[in-house]
Design an enzyme around this catalytic site. Structure first.
Site: not given
Length: 238
Positions: A194-196, A200
């Site tokens: 996962y990121c932002r 993302c």
């Protein structure tokens, strides 16, 4: 309205209409200031970055691919609209979202665009389909599989963002360091990156790299802001 104003309004109804028109013009002008602050794609991206935690001007410039001068100008527009706040840290100026309502406003803008502009879905499907070709895992599904011990959750954002706040139980594996750490990742569990947020690109790039290395990998649908919005556990620090 004073007694004199009331008498004047009864004698001349247009006086009240005029004041009402003046008020509406003034209040909608203020609303438009917020809309104008969101009118630049670069400023929207800056809001997206600051949703992860406070950042210096230099860090924001690096993340958004802007010069320091352009970044400062965009930040000033956002600050004048009351969307961001700043503090001094020695020689650096550190920016953050002014309060949680700014993030809610950004998410509402995003939801409106998703609902009314078909190109949003087309662009997302084309990009993510080409990069990782995987269907993102929902937060609910992620929690179920995590409880069953089926996954390893990795946070591929820069370490600075991980330290500012991350999903409880996640391991920091910044995208820039992923190739050096792949050999340490388990092969008997699915790796979820996962990121932002939902748009993302770091998580999709990580999934592609993990799959090329022979690991089972998918990305999470959303990022830390969506996890927070669901009032799920967040940790700060290492």
């Amino acid at each position: 309205m004073t007694a004199r104003d009331d008498v004047t309004a009864r004698q001349d109804p247009t006086a009240t209409d005029s004041r009402g028109r003046e008020f509406k013009d003034s209040i909608f002008t203020q609303f438009a200031r917020s809309a104008a602050a969101f009118s630049s794609p670069r400023r929207v991206e800056i809001i997206d970055v600051l949703a992860q935690g406070e950042r210096s001007v230099e860090s924001i410039a690096t993340e958004s691919g802007l010069t320091m001068a352009n970044t400062s100008r965009h930040l000033q527009v956002l600050k004048n609209a009351g969307l961001v706040a700043s503090r001094k840290d020695r020689l650096n100026v550190i920016y953050r979202l002014a309060d949680p309502s700014v993030l809610k406003g950004y998410q509402a803008l995003r939801a409106l665009s998703e609902s009314r502009i078909g190109d949003v879905h087309k662009l997302a499907e084309a990009f993510f389909g080409e990069v990782d070709g995987a269907e993102a895992v929902s937060i609910d599904e992620l929690r179920r599989r995590a409880s069953a011990g089926e996954i390893l959750l990795i946070d591929v954002r820069p370490e600075l963002e991980f330290m500012a706040g991350h999903i409880a139980g996640a391991v920091s594996v910044p995208l820039a360091e992923l190739s050096r750490q792949i050999s340490e990742l388990p092969r008997d569990r699915t790796v979820v990156a996962y990121c932002r947020g939902p748009y993302c690109v770091m998580a999709a790039s990580a999934v592609r790299e993990l799959r090329r290395a022979g690991l089972s990998a998918v990305r999470m649908d959303g990022g830390l802001p969506e996890w927070k919005a669901a009032e799920l556990p967040v940790r700060v620090g290492a």
